[in-house]
Write a protein that holds these residues in place. Structure first.
Motif, mmCIF file in Angstrom:
data_model
loop_
_atom_site.group_PDB
_atom_site.id
_atom_site.type_symbol
_atom_site.label_atom_id
_atom_site.label_comp_id
_atom_site.label_asym_id
_atom_site.label_seq_id
_atom_site.Cartn_x
_atom_site.Cartn_y
_atom_site.Cartn_z
ATOM 1 N N GLY B 12 22.257 28.383 -22.035
ATOM 2 C CA GLY B 12 22.262 29.124 -20.778
ATOM 3 C C GLY B 12 23.408 30.101 -20.669
ATOM 4 N N CYS B 13 24.228 30.213 -21.723
ATOM 5 C CA CYS B 13 25.395 31.097 -21.667
ATOM 6 C C CYS B 13 25.098 32.377 -22.445
ATOM 7 N N PHE B 14 26.136 33.139 -22.681
ATOM 8 C CA PHE B 14 26.009 34.298 -23.571
ATOM 9 C C PHE B 14 25.504 33.802 -24.924
ATOM 10 N N VAL B 15 24.540 34.500 -25.503
ATOM 11 C CA VAL B 15 23.961 34.019 -26.755
ATOM 12 C C VAL B 15 24.103 35.071 -27.839
ATOM 13 N N ASN B 16 24.687 34.702 -28.934
ATOM 14 C CA ASN B 16 24.554 35.473 -30.157
ATOM 15 C C ASN B 16 24.375 34.500 -31.311
ATOM 16 N N THR B 17 24.250 35.053 -32.508
ATOM 17 C CA THR B 17 23.941 34.191 -33.650
ATOM 18 C C THR B 17 24.987 33.122 -33.849
ATOM 19 N N LYS B 18 26.257 33.526 -33.689
ATOM 20 C CA LYS B 18 27.341 32.570 -33.966
ATOM 21 C C LYS B 18 27.331 31.430 -32.962
ATOM 22 N N ILE B 19 27.034 31.761 -31.704
ATOM 23 C CA ILE B 19 26.986 30.711 -30.682
ATOM 24 C C ILE B 19 25.821 29.770 -30.964
ATOM 25 N N MET B 20 24.683 30.339 -31.338
ATOM 26 C CA MET B 20 23.529 29.495 -31.648
ATOM 27 C C MET B 20 23.854 28.563 -32.813
ATOM 28 N N ARG B 21 24.522 29.122 -33.816
ATOM 29 C CA ARG B 21 24.869 28.339 -34.998
ATOM 30 C C ARG B 21 25.835 27.216 -34.620
ATOM 31 N N ASP B 22 26.840 27.567 -33.828
ATOM 32 C CA ASP B 22 27.833 26.560 -33.442
ATOM 33 C C ASP B 22 27.192 25.464 -32.593
ATOM 34 N N HIS B 23 26.294 25.872 -31.700
ATOM 35 C CA HIS B 23 25.603 24.909 -30.848
ATOM 36 C C HIS B 23 24.772 23.945 -31.697
ATOM 37 N N THR B 24 24.080 24.505 -32.685
ATOM 38 C CA THR B 24 23.279 23.668 -33.587
ATOM 39 C C THR B 24 24.166 22.672 -34.324
ATOM 40 N N LYS B 25 25.307 23.168 -34.800
ATOM 41 C CA LYS B 25 26.224 22.286 -35.526
ATOM 42 C C LYS B 25 26.704 21.150 -34.640
ATOM 43 N N ARG B 26 26.964 21.469 -33.385
ATOM 44 C CA ARG B 26 27.432 20.438 -32.458
ATOM 45 C C ARG B 26 26.387 19.349 -32.287
ATOM 46 N N LYS B 27 25.133 19.769 -32.135
ATOM 47 C CA LYS B 27 24.072 18.782 -31.922
ATOM 48 C C LYS B 27 23.865 17.932 -33.179
ATOM 49 N N VAL B 28 23.924 18.584 -34.332
ATOM 50 C CA VAL B 28 23.734 17.845 -35.585
ATOM 51 C C VAL B 28 24.887 16.859 -35.777
ATOM 52 N N PHE B 29 26.091 17.304 -35.446
ATOM 53 C CA PHE B 29 27.243 16.405 -35.562
ATOM 54 C C PHE B 29 27.071 15.187 -34.652
ATOM 55 N N ALA B 30 26.644 15.431 -33.413
ATOM 56 C CA ALA B 30 26.469 14.328 -32.467
ATOM 57 C C ALA B 30 25.438 13.322 -32.984
ATOM 58 N N GLU B 31 24.384 13.847 -33.604
ATOM 59 C CA GLU B 31 23.341 12.961 -34.140
ATOM 60 C C GLU B 31 23.870 12.068 -35.260
ATOM 61 N N ASN B 32 24.686 12.672 -36.133
ATOM 62 C CA ASN B 32 25.088 11.977 -37.353
ATOM 63 C C ASN B 32 26.454 11.313 -37.270
ATOM 64 N N GLU B 33 27.061 11.346 -36.073
ATOM 65 C CA GLU B 33 28.439 10.868 -35.985
ATOM 66 C C GLU B 33 28.544 9.387 -36.328
ATOM 67 N N ALA B 34 27.601 8.582 -35.841
ATOM 68 C CA ALA B 34 27.674 7.134 -36.080
ATOM 69 C C ALA B 34 27.631 6.832 -37.579
ATOM 70 N N GLU B 35 26.755 7.534 -38.276
ATOM 71 C CA GLU B 35 26.634 7.326 -39.721
ATOM 72 C C GLU B 35 27.929 7.718 -40.434
ATOM 73 N N ARG B 36 28.475 8.833 -40.031
ATOM 74 C CA ARG B 36 29.731 9.291 -40.644
ATOM 75 C C ARG B 36 30.849 8.288 -40.408
#
Lengths: 107, 113
Positions: B12-36
């Protein structure tokens, strides 16, 4: 007055049982500091604000109501002005003949 | 990486490629944090067999780079800038200044003494 090592170890054992912590008198590296860490995932993932309903969503939901979208109206108005000045976008060519008409070398 | 990206844009914020990429990384990190964390626990525990620890090390290093917390960077939610971002406001320094002077940030005022 000194207390014997065995008594201290006993005390530690009881302490660990009561507070349900790991009994580790020899100070081995058990990696428990990692288990103690809280998971940062949810806070990290919530950094950017998520998409919420936009004006267009509202319009789509309530088609019966007349709503005024200022940016959209501004856009249409500017297009109108550009067209009246003859600066608008060219019309879409539907057929092959139409699109070929103005092609080729500039004269 | 496109396989992690949400099919529909959920920002819902300003969107560019880098923000989308960072957002994706955050979600993937949250998913895999327990395993890590589990793998890290095995690695850090010296009482476990050396073979298991080495395997855990290998497994951790072979996880996708998007699951790493170090890949995540705080970016400005108004301009997407990656440097000079104030953590408390999630804004880059210039956006912060403009918004603070405009009075958009409650409780922030220009110091003067």
């Amino acid at each position: 007055m000194s207390v014997s090592r065995s008594r201290v170890v006993d005390l530690m054992k009881v302490q660990c049982r009561i507070f349900s912590s790991i009994f580790n008198p020899t100070g081995q590296r058990l990696g428990n500091k990692i288990l103690r860490q809280r998971l940062r995932g949810p806070t990290v993932a919530a950094y950017y604000p998520r998409r919420i309903a936009t004006f267009k969503d509202l319009q789509k939901e309530y088609k019966a109501f007349e709503m005024y979208d200022e940016t959209e109206e501004d856009r249409l108005e500017s297009i109108q002005i550009a067209k009246s000045r003859g600066k608008g976008a060219p019309t879409k060519k539907r057929t092959a003949a139409e699109s070929k008409k103005n092609k080729g070398k500039k004269k | 990486m496109s396989m992690f990206r949400a099919k529909k844009l959920d920002l819902g914020c300003f969107v560019n490629t880098k923000i989308m990429r960072d957002h994706t990384k955050r979600k993937v990190f949250a998913e895999n944090e327990a395993e890590r964390q589990a793998l890290r626990y095995i690695i850090h525990n010296t009482t476990l067999p050396a073979r298991a620890r080495a395997q855990a090390q290998l497994q951790l290093s072979q996880m996708h780079c998007y699951t790493r917390p170090t890949q995540i960077r705080n970016r400005c939610i108004l301009g997407g800038k990656g440097r000079g971002v104030l953590r408390d406001f999630k804004l880059s320094r210039f956006q912060f200044r403009m918004n603070a002077l405009a009075g958009n940030l409650p409780g922030v005022k220009k110091a003067s003494w």
